[in-house]
Design a protein around this motif. Structure first.
Motif, PDB file in Angstrom:
ATOM      1  N   CYS A 110     -15.243-144.829 -33.156  1.00 33.12           N
ATOM      2  CA  CYS A 110     -16.698-144.908 -33.297  1.00 33.12           C
ATOM      3  C   CYS A 110     -17.132-144.603 -34.723  1.00 33.12           C
ATOM      4  O   CYS A 110     -16.434-143.943 -35.488  1.00 33.12           O
ATOM      5  CB  CYS A 110     -17.378-143.955 -32.326  1.00 33.12           C
ATOM      6  N   ASP A 122     -22.817-146.286 -33.916  1.00 36.69           N
ATOM      7  CA  ASP A 122     -22.612-146.218 -32.463  1.00 36.69           C
ATOM      8  C   ASP A 122     -23.322-145.023 -31.832  1.00 36.69           C
ATOM      9  O   ASP A 122     -23.279-144.843 -30.612  1.00 36.69           O
ATOM     10  CB  ASP A 122     -21.113-146.118 -32.144  1.00 36.69           C
ATOM     11  N   ASN A 169     -18.523-146.351 -27.041  1.00 35.61           N
ATOM     12  CA  ASN A 169     -17.103-146.458 -27.365  1.00 35.61           C
ATOM     13  C   ASN A 169     -16.770-147.903 -27.746  1.00 35.61           C
ATOM     14  O   ASN A 169     -16.817-148.795 -26.905  1.00 35.61           O
ATOM     15  CB  ASN A 169     -16.272-146.037 -26.157  1.00 35.61           C
ATOM     16  N   TYR A 182     -18.678-152.655 -24.629  1.00 35.32           N
ATOM     17  CA  TYR A 182     -19.250-152.236 -25.905  1.00 35.32           C
ATOM     18  C   TYR A 182     -20.177-153.271 -26.523  1.00 35.32           C
ATOM     19  O   TYR A 182     -21.293-152.944 -26.952  1.00 35.32           O
ATOM     20  CB  TYR A 182     -18.135-151.893 -26.893  1.00 35.32           C
ATOM     21  N   SER A 189     -23.919-152.216 -27.033  1.00 34.65           N
ATOM     22  CA  SER A 189     -24.351-152.018 -28.407  1.00 34.65           C
ATOM     23  C   SER A 189     -25.604-152.833 -28.693  1.00 34.65           C
ATOM     24  O   SER A 189     -26.562-152.352 -29.309  1.00 34.65           O
ATOM     25  CB  SER A 189     -23.234-152.399 -29.375  1.00 34.65           C
TER      26      SER A 189
END
Length: 553
Positions: free
Chosen positions: A204, A208, A356, A362, A366
């Protein structure tokens, strides 16, 4: 022998007292018993109190001023940066869980105001309807902080009302980030990398990390994002988690909620069978270890279930503390209340979510977090969090040692002290699930040579009478917080789970019994802590002996 005594007046914080202190001196078991029964008349008079529980101190002064300037000085007020709180509160006050306190939304007044470049969404209500709104401030955790309210109150003369309709609130301004925000994100990332079990599994970076004004705000916003990501799934609560997380789960899970109250093999078997029956899940949340049972789940197996059945796994590492445990690789997202061990000064609130990059979710998470996230962490709060965290490892070392020392002293009393009223001590190193915790202890480093088991323990007594006697004669601060600079005790299970006989019995089966006291270690000398425990234990032994003598007669 040094028996500690509180050093502040009733309702006031331990030294050093500041307007931002969130620990209070609220002794006596019956105070919390009365609060459980609905009588908050004494608690609300406290000078210092945990600010997520209600708009207090500067927040109350600000909202009173807003109400007055709106010509509604006869009403109470809550204010937020986030316009979603209008709709959320309108639904909240009429929810079935409000029971006899439920009201219709037409009893509320919604106003938008601008103060010093900050747009606030105010909700005004009559005092007699306060119990319908209490959890709408407490559970989401996105109400104004003390520092934010203090700043806005100084600029109250700039206030202007923004004309709008309830269903079309004006665009928010949020609150600006300061230099500390990015440094705080990097600090969180550095801690996750520090002493990692396998550094290749911790990739990370600062982008993040998503910061929030409280740990519960991190839970609240994550819930909304994840339910949209997997919109046809239920939510899973695994083990005994922080009570506000529990409240949010059972009340605000759009497609329902499933609670597996224990974290043992049998419970994981039950979860797997339930999942194989075709139940769809958005996410599961687990605290590692649990609060206040201190049990640690088989995180490898739980992660395998998340992978097999395609749901997001949130691991909250607040209780174990990132200085001690490395759970990042086994989570899709790690959630932390920065208010607790990370800050340690009991003078600021904050929370974080870290995604993560190695998670299969992710890319989508994200994108969704980046779109949905807006800053609600006041700049001065971010700066204090960053500053407080600089001695995190030094404090964590003391907290670990003090908690383990107290836990082992009390555990030893079960067999070594005649008439001991203690029947068990819950602490990660004393639990049957210790092996699960140990798998995730960080590697030794110069800053943290001996990662430990955290600051929290729970003492279980043979009766309410002896628990109460211990509590009323113990010199620790009585307050709803943990991981502060002083040792804190709280009748957590009695207050949170004891009011409803059915719920109390359910939680007893999970290992959270009413005859208990939760203790959070502080930074005092361990010998003084043990002497203080011994003094309170002696009082509880006397009560047990008198009860036995009366029963014989």
């Amino acid at each position: 022998m040094v028996v500690l005594k509180t050093q502040s007046e009733w309702g006031c914080a331990p030294p050093p007292q500041t307007p931002y202190s969130i620990i209070s001196n609220l002794p006596e078991w019956d105070l919390w018993l009365n609060l459980r029964g609905g009588d908050a008349s004494k608690v609300v008079t406290a000078t210092h109190i945990y600010p997520r529980l209600a708009p207090t101190q500067a927040a109350r002064a600000l909202t009173d001023a807003i109400a007055q300037r709106l010509g509604l000085s006869d009403k109470l007020c809550m204010a937020y940066y986030n316009p979603m709180m209008w709709k959320y509160t309108a639904n909240h006050v009429q929810h079935k869980f409000r029971k006899e306190y439920a009201i219709t939304p037409d009893k509320l007044v919604f106003k938008a105001v601008d103060i010093a470049g900050h747009r606030l969404y105010a909700i005004l209500y009559d005092k007699q309807n306060a119990k319908a709104l209490g959890l709408s401030w407490k559970t989401p955790g996105i109400g104004l902080s003390i520092r934010a309210a203090e700043y806005l109150l100084k600029h109250i003369d700039t206030m202007n009302e923004v004309q709008c309709a309830f269903d079309v609130p004006p665009e928010p301004t949020w609150t600006p980030e300061g230099p500390a925000h990015q440094l705080l994100r990097q600090r969180v990332v550095d801690l996750l990398h520090h002493g990692a079990i396998d550094p290749s599994n911790v990739t990370c970076k600062a982008s993040d990390v998503f910061l929030y004004p409280t740990g519960m705000a991190a839970v609240f916003h994550s819930n909304g994002i994840l339910e949209k990501y997997i919109p046809d799934g239920m939510n899973i609560e695994m083990g005994v988690v922080f009570h506000s997380t529990h409240e949010l789960m059972y009340e605000d899970s759009i497609n329902g909620w499933k609670h597996f109250g224990r974290v043992d093999t049998q419970s994981l078997d039950s979860m797997e069978a339930w999942l194989r029956d075709g139940n769809r899940v958005s996410y599961a949340i687990i605290e590692f270890p649990g609060n206040p049972t201190l049990e640690s789940v088989d995180l490898h197996r739980l992660k395998a279930l998340a992978e097999t059945f395609n749901f997001v796994l949130i691991v909250d590492d607040t209780i174990g503390s990132a200085s001690n445990i490395d759970v990042f690789a086994l989570s899709d997202m790690t959630l932390t209340s920065l208010t607790k061990s990370f800050s340690g000064r009991a003078d600021v609130l904050g929370g974080s979510v870290v995604l993560n990059p190695l998670s299969k979710h992710y890319s989508e998470l994200s994108r969704r977090f980046s779109v949905a996230h807006h800053n609600e962490l006041f700049a001065d709060d971010a700066a204090v969090l960053l500053s407080n965290s600089q001695d995190y490892f030094a404090r964590a070392t003391i907290l670990n040692a003090n908690a383990r020392g107290m836990a082992e002293f009390l555990h030893k009393s079960i067999t070594d002290v005649p008439d001991s009223p203690v029947i068990s001590v819950q602490y990660p190193s004393l639990m049957d699930s210790k092996a699960n915790f140990d798998k995730f202890k960080r590697k030794s480093t110069a800053e943290m040579p001996d990662p430990g088991y955290g600051c929290l323990l729970t003492i279980n007594f043979e009766s309410l009478e002896t628990a109460k006697a211990f509590y009323n004669n113990c010199g620790f601060y009585s307050s709803p917080h943990l991981a502060g600079h002083v040792t804190i005790m709280f009748p957590y299970n009695m207050l949170m789970f004891g009011g409803d006989p059915k719920e109390a019995e359910e939680y007893r089966g999970y290992g959270a019994i009413e005859e208990s006291i939760r203790i959070s270690a502080g930074l005092e000398d361990i010998n003084d802590l043990v002497d203080t425990l011994q003094s309170a234990l002696d009082k509880a032994i006397d009560v047990k002996k008198k009860g036995a003598a009366a029963a014989e007669n």
